[in-house]
Design an enzyme around this catalytic site. Sequence first.
Site, PDB file in Angstrom:
ATOM      1  N   SER A  34      32.224  41.306  38.141  1.00 11.35           N
ATOM      2  CA  SER A  34      33.729  41.837  37.716  1.00 11.35           C
ATOM      3  C   SER A  34      33.969  41.909  36.426  1.00 11.35           C
ATOM      4  CB  SER A  34      34.718  41.154  38.575  1.00 11.35           C
ATOM      5  OG  SER A  34      34.404  39.819  38.556  1.00 11.35           O
ATOM      6  N   ASP A 315      43.922  36.445  35.067  1.00 10.74           N
ATOM      7  CA  ASP A 315      44.092  35.980  36.455  1.00 10.74           C
ATOM      8  C   ASP A 315      43.256  34.606  36.617  1.00 10.74           C
ATOM      9  OD1 ASP A 315      41.404  36.645  36.780  1.00 10.74           O
ATOM     10  OD2 ASP A 315      41.999  38.169  38.325  1.00 10.74           O
ATOM     11  N   HIS A 318      39.377  35.863  35.391  1.00 17.93           N
ATOM     12  CA  HIS A 318      38.724  36.864  34.407  1.00 17.93           C
ATOM     13  C   HIS A 318      39.664  36.775  33.040  1.00 17.93           C
ATOM     14  CE1 HIS A 318      38.361  38.529  38.475  1.00 17.93           C
ATOM     15  NE2 HIS A 318      37.193  38.661  38.090  1.00 17.93           N
TER      16      HIS A 318
END
Length: 359
Positions: A34, A315, A318
Amino acid sequence: MGCYVTIVTVLLFLVLNLVEGAPQVPCYFIFGDSLLDNGNNNDLETAARANYQPYGVDFPDGPTGRFTNGKNMADFLAEHLGFDHYMPPFANATGDEILQGVNYASGSAGIRNDTGSHLGYRIYLGKQLENHKVTISRIADLLGSTTSAKNHMNKCLFIVGIGSNDYINNFLMPEVYPSSNLYSPSQYATILIQQYSQQLKELYEDGARKITLFGLPQIGCIPDQLKRHDTLFCVDSTNQAVQLFNNKLKALVDDLNTNLPDAKFIYINMYSISSAIALTLLNRPCCKVSDTMPEGQCIPGKSPCLIRATRFFYDNFHPTETGNFIASNRAYRALLPSDSYPMDIRHLVRASNLYYDDQ
């Protein structure tokens, strides 16, 4: 005669300007999780998606599947390399645009196939390599042969950033995955590197020669770990486990460069880079995060913090665009000798292509 000289001079000027403005490599391929995903998870049955607000609040196209407020590291590196666009996600890549590169990264993906499975479907590294073979087949059709396609790959830059989820969404979740009961941290790092080594050799066999490997950041310092351990301080046991992996990965770079002809692997020390970034930016997440599935990601539709440039994390997992900007800058052009090994990306892309041009 004077007119002829003038025309030649103008043509030379135009050619030189075209060359000067060309990307530093003809193609750029991205594998990972991600931290690099730019939309491959959007249509998957998974909780690991970021195609909703407030993700993308600072990206020109809005929410695209990037797990941050703006650009990720793959985007910034594309800019450093001189591309005028970002590499398309494999899910959407079509036509001759694949000649310049593709992004295969997938949120919650890992080196191990089972990593992140509790979140739903994800494109683990083995599957990303399968997708890359599909791309090579398409490029072979465009260029006329598989040999031409692999020779094209010889000149590309490849970046691989994966392994964080093998800890966050595997080894550090004993309530879901058995790995921490089966292996010590040292044993787990060893089996990860063994599998990773085989996967990287497969990438090499498919034509990759210039390959950047991103080490793991200080996972013990991310907001998710602080929350899980109910502490304000970095979790030393997690960081120690991560460093076991990183040390073995750096050693793997030497092994691959020694044993694979013409291979140029480099290691980016994200552990020390993330530590340095943490000293300059606030460590609290910028968006309001969910306590349910997907735990730790931004709650849809909630407004993020106003001054996002001061935050390291968007968040609980990340980085913000600012964090990505700093990290990608140091990966491309090392600020300290410890940032990269044996060279940074800037020097890697300048490495000689004479061998490949002769094929």
